[in-house]
Scaffold this motif. Structure first.
Motif, PDB file in Angstrom:
ATOM      1  N   ASN A 353       0.846  -1.176   0.000  1.00 32.32           N
ATOM      2  CA  ASN A 353       0.000   0.000   0.000  1.00 32.32           C
ATOM      3  C   ASN A 353       0.886   1.232   0.000  1.00 32.32           C
ATOM      4  O   ASN A 353       1.375   1.671   1.033  1.00 32.32           O
ATOM      5  CB  ASN A 353      -0.878  -0.040   1.249  1.00 32.32           C
ATOM      6  N   TRP A 424     -11.927  -9.696  14.796  1.00 33.01           N
ATOM      7  CA  TRP A 424     -11.073  -8.599  15.113  1.00 33.01           C
ATOM      8  C   TRP A 424     -11.485  -7.270  14.483  1.00 33.01           C
ATOM      9  O   TRP A 424     -11.758  -6.319  15.233  1.00 33.01           O
ATOM     10  CB  TRP A 424      -9.665  -9.052  14.740  1.00 33.01           C
ATOM     11  N   ASP A 439      -8.454   5.788   8.527  1.00 25.67           N
ATOM     12  CA  ASP A 439      -7.142   5.238   8.764  1.00 25.67           C
ATOM     13  C   ASP A 439      -7.217   3.725   8.907  1.00 25.67           C
ATOM     14  O   ASP A 439      -6.441   2.977   8.326  1.00 25.67           O
ATOM     15  CB  ASP A 439      -6.622   5.863  10.070  1.00 25.67           C
ATOM     16  N   LYS A 442      -7.826   1.678   5.797  1.00 23.03           N
ATOM     17  CA  LYS A 442      -6.640   1.527   4.968  1.00 23.03           C
ATOM     18  C   LYS A 442      -5.738   0.421   5.494  1.00 23.03           C
ATOM     19  O   LYS A 442      -5.091  -0.277   4.735  1.00 23.03           O
ATOM     20  CB  LYS A 442      -5.863   2.845   4.931  1.00 23.03           C
ATOM     21  N   THR A 443      -5.713   0.281   6.806  1.00 22.67           N
ATOM     22  CA  THR A 443      -4.897  -0.791   7.378  1.00 22.67           C
ATOM     23  C   THR A 443      -5.385  -2.142   6.879  1.00 22.67           C
ATOM     24  O   THR A 443      -4.601  -2.983   6.457  1.00 22.67           O
ATOM     25  CB  THR A 443      -4.989  -0.759   8.905  1.00 22.67           C
ATOM     26  N   TYR A 444      -6.696  -2.315   6.873  1.00 22.66           N
ATOM     27  CA  TYR A 444      -7.192  -3.609   6.421  1.00 22.66           C
ATOM     28  C   TYR A 444      -7.025  -3.772   4.933  1.00 22.66           C
ATOM     29  O   TYR A 444      -6.816  -4.877   4.454  1.00 22.66           O
ATOM     30  CB  TYR A 444      -8.634  -3.803   6.874  1.00 22.66           C
ATOM     31  N   SER A 446      -4.468  -2.826   3.174  1.00 23.33           N
ATOM     32  CA  SER A 446      -3.136  -3.335   2.857  1.00 23.33           C
ATOM     33  C   SER A 446      -2.934  -4.726   3.429  1.00 23.33           C
ATOM     34  O   SER A 446      -2.262  -5.556   2.833  1.00 23.33           O
ATOM     35  CB  SER A 446      -2.075  -2.383   3.358  1.00 23.33           C
ATOM     36  N   ALA A 447      -3.552  -4.996   4.570  1.00 26.20           N
ATOM     37  CA  ALA A 447      -3.457  -6.354   5.101  1.00 26.20           C
ATOM     38  C   ALA A 447      -4.043  -7.333   4.106  1.00 26.20           C
ATOM     39  O   ALA A 447      -3.508  -8.422   3.891  1.00 26.20           O
ATOM     40  CB  ALA A 447      -4.196  -6.457   6.424  1.00 26.20           C
ATOM     41  N   LEU A 450      -1.575  -7.985   1.281  1.00 28.69           N
ATOM     42  CA  LEU A 450      -0.434  -8.820   1.668  1.00 28.69           C
ATOM     43  C   LEU A 450      -0.833 -10.273   1.883  1.00 28.69           C
ATOM     44  O   LEU A 450      -0.003 -11.156   1.796  1.00 28.69           O
ATOM     45  CB  LEU A 450       0.210  -8.270   2.937  1.00 28.69           C
TER      46      LEU A 450
END
Lengths: 511, 511
Positions: A353, A424, A439, A442-444, A446-447, A450
């Motif tokens: 990301n 979670w 925010d 966006k974390t999820y 990119s998770a 990956l």
């Protein structure tokens, strides 16, 4: 019951053998009439009922335990009886105390983990000792009791062994052989299923709670590798019986390497844990977006197909007891894994990301370009995207995918069959110390990207583990003297053979 | 033997109980002298030897099987004997044929998977039937045989049960409870070990072949999760016995939810497969370079510590049978996992190999910048690198690392203890259709960088799976009516309790 007997005729045959042995023993009792022997006839029947096991190895091992236990206990009991005879009044006290001491020490030894295979022997030892003591005391004839009991046990054991080995013998070694070979097919099926399922973006509507708490379940992906994982105990048991069996059928030589079969099974188990991890990617909450799966689809599929092919071939070689025809059974799957790795390298910018990189100069530089070529990138992304997923105003398609899948999974989570899996990401949204919504999403995102890299590298790890299986197989095929493969040309050396083999294989792929 | 008995005094106690029961039975035989009963006294002894099992549940289950088998078989045998009496000459033929038929159908039913818990009952049924037939035929007194046998078995069973339950009872349910709680600690230890080992760039000098073929081994990382994985069969067995046991001690209520203990154990197993995959990353051929591990070290470490803490806390709650004090047991570990994910996002340019991106416009654009800021990037990399690894003329440090580790591992690979693990990268170097050496090395370089991403996302997957364990635990704690935690303040609501709890926890961390 009828269907059950038809499904595995060996079981019906075994039941008939037990019936025959018992009928024969009853006949012996009816015919002979020495009163003394007949009153002990129960021992012959008991021996048949107890010793007559499904496989020859189990029968031999139990018979040995029973014989040894009876002999030693009989000897000890006679010795104690002789000693106590001279003590007159104290006799009964001695008998009871010795019973206690023998029972105590036998039981304690029986519980030691190293004595596990001889547990039955200890039981018989204790039983015989007590019986000879009590019965001998009552009749005053210790020796007679011990001897007639031993004779009847010998008769029972002889009838059991004769019928069990003479008529349609069922060998534990053969079962072990088949079990190991069968598990290869199961793992291959699971591997293909996982890879296909992943590429088809298969999702469990609700994850069956039985998988989450590791209970047997009829999901085909799950049952394939679970059988291989669970076979551990069964393989050990069969090994314990197989080493008792004399050479038979295809298994020649006195020290047949049964242990190597379980070693191959263990190496396969190590592989199937990798398949289990692949399945974990399908079960996972965080899922890669379908469009990026598509980009790597061809390579992932190829690794899956080649890996399953290797497993099937090895399973087949074990089944037919054939050596490997050439040393490059893994060549194709290694090429496929390498192609996958290369593809990942070429496209790895899709897996990260870029927007969230830190403010180091390097990262900043790359980000600038991204912003410059942003439109191009977006075009590219849209190109491969499913038309149904159009709701990304700021490119958050993976997030929306993840959330959708999350909802669809847990709508029905209140049914009995599935866990209330408040997972979670969902939990986070009512956590007090929550960061900004945007925010987080966006974390999820990119998770989720990956997670594709994880799937791919687990697949590559699986390929690396295949080497162990091949090594274990080669050790087995050497020690067990598997036959040479028929297609090996005997004329020239490696070069030609390898080439021919490759052509055969190539034809095999395309046809 | 002495050390063994001291290690688990329960075993010595059990052995003494067996001795006592047998001595008591012998005494009964010595005292009473009705000749008829005494000649059958063997049945009382046999019953004690066979039925006296380690746990109360196993004793009850075996006793029930024995009782039911004896009663039904005795009834059937008497019926057959009555019928055959009227047939005169045909009597013996009828007896033998009926023996065969009963033996056949009993054995076939015994082999059905659903009948597994009653296997012993079928064995006793068959034995009793044959015995009553043969013995009754010889003496002509069918009813006497059946009755006196039954009385003696009842005496034996009564003595067994009385002594086994009356003196220092050993409960299977308690064992199950302790086993499940103990496995939590084992998995927590494995998790910490894996995370620490990974961050310390621990490498196995040579991978013990026992791990590769899934055999028990004394590696602490391995044995921790292996115990949890292997406990499956043991938990099922203990469950089978526990459901027989009456309410006792802390386990009140008639339908105690023993099944939920195995469910928690299963959910933990599902978690420990994720730990197993983490361990697989340490065992793997392709390893991430130490310098990139360092960059993520703090976050990975935190997730490991928090995850292990959650497992230990749950294990402790199960051990002490306490409910969760607040619903946010997972909050800390989720925050830690999120921090890790963010760190990966920020630094994900370190995980991909920019040089090998394909020639799309987007990729090209980023590449240009990289070349422009190349010097900066290299500086940054050198900054965190170990001084020993200096041999990268073109930045291939991860490759040199991988190859070095590969060599050091397989130098000694010819020793007996470890497999000849000619692994994938090495094999490739003498493969005929080899691509350029340089090209290949780059492939492994990027594979090695991505393997860090795999480790991190497996760790996150582990955190996600913790939710199942918590769910299963909550179901158990509800059904089994675990006690409320003591530290819960009874005055106000959630807010205060959560806050207090957080402070306690915070102090716990820093002290």
């Amino acid at each position: 019951m009828w269907a059950f007997a038809r499904a595995d005729p060996r079981k019906a045959v075994f039941a008939a053998k037990v019936g025959l042995a018992l009928a024969l023993i009853s006949l012996l009792v009816f015919l002979r009439e020495p009163r003394d022997i007949v009153s002990h006839s129960v021992w012959a029947i008991l021996t048949v009922v107890v010793v007559f096991e499904f496989s020859i190895g189990a029968t031999l091992s139990k018979g040995f335990n029973r014989g040894l236990g009876t002999l030693t206990a009989g000897g000890l009991a006679l010795a104690v009886a002789e000693l106590s005879k001279n003590l007159g009044k104290l006799e009964e006290v001695i008998l009871i105390i010795s019973t206690f001491i023998v029972a105590f020490s036998t039981t304690l030894m029986k519980l030691h983990p190293k004595m596990k295979p001889y547990e039955y022997g200890f039981r018989v030892f204790l039983l015989t000792f007590c019986y000879v003591m009590v019965s001998g005391y009552n009749t005053g004839k210790f020796t007679d009791t011990a001897v007639s009991r031993f004779i009847l046990i010998a008769v029972g054991a002889a009838v059991s062994l004769g019928i069990n080995i003479g008529i349609y013998p069922i060998w534990a070694g053969e079962d072990l052989h088949n079990l190991v070979a069968k598990n290869f097919t199961g793992v291959a099926k699971s591997l293909e299923g996982c890879v296909d399922g992943y590429l088809k973006c298969m999702e469990y509507e609700r994850i069956p709670s039985k998988i989450l708490v590791y209970q047997a379940w009829d999901d085909p992906l799950y049952s394939g590798y679970r059988a291989a994982v669970e076979a551990s105990a069964q393989e050990e048991t069969l090994l314990g019986f197989a080493i008792w069996e004399p050479p038979h059928g295809a298994y020649k030589g006195m020290n047949y390497p049964w242990r190597n079969f379980t070693k191959v099974g263990g190496a396969l188990r190590h592989c199937s844990f990798a398949v289990m991890a692949l399945h974990g990617c399908i079960l996972s909450e965080i899922q890669a977006p379908p469009e990026s799966r598509k980009i790597f689809s061809a390579e992932i599929h190829r690794v899956g197909v080649e890996g399953a092919k290797v497993l099937r071939e090895l399973g087949d070689k074990i089944k037919t007891m054939t050596k490997l025809s050439s040393s490059d059974i893994l060549a194709e799957v290694h090429l496929a894994a390498e192609a996958l790795q290369k593809r990942i390298d070429e496209k790895s910018y899709l897996l990260v990301n870029i927007e969230r990189w830190d403010t180091s100069k390097q990262a900043e530089g790359i980000k600038e370009v991204i912003n410059g070529t942003g439109i191009v990138a977006k075009e590219k992304k849209n190109e491969v995207m499913e038309p149904t997923i159009v709701d990304q105003t700021s490119g958050h398609h993976s997030k929306s995918f993840a959330v959708n899948s999350f909802l669809s999974r847990h709508d029905s989570a209140s049914t009995v069959d599935s866990f209330k899996l408040l997972s979670w990401p969902a939990r986070r949204s009512f956590h007090p110390s929550l960061p900004l919504e945007d925010d987080e999403s966006k974390t999820y995102e990119s998770a989720s990207a990956l997670s594709l890299a994880t799937f791919a590298s687990l697949l590559i790890e699986f390929v690396a583990r295949l080497q162990n299986v091949v090594n274990a197989f080669e050790e087995l095929s050497d020690k067990a003297k598997f036959k040479e493969p028929v297609e090996e040309p005997v004329t020239t050396g490696e070069g030609d053979g390898g080439f021919l083999h490759k052509i055969c294989r190539f034809v095999g792929i395309t046809s």
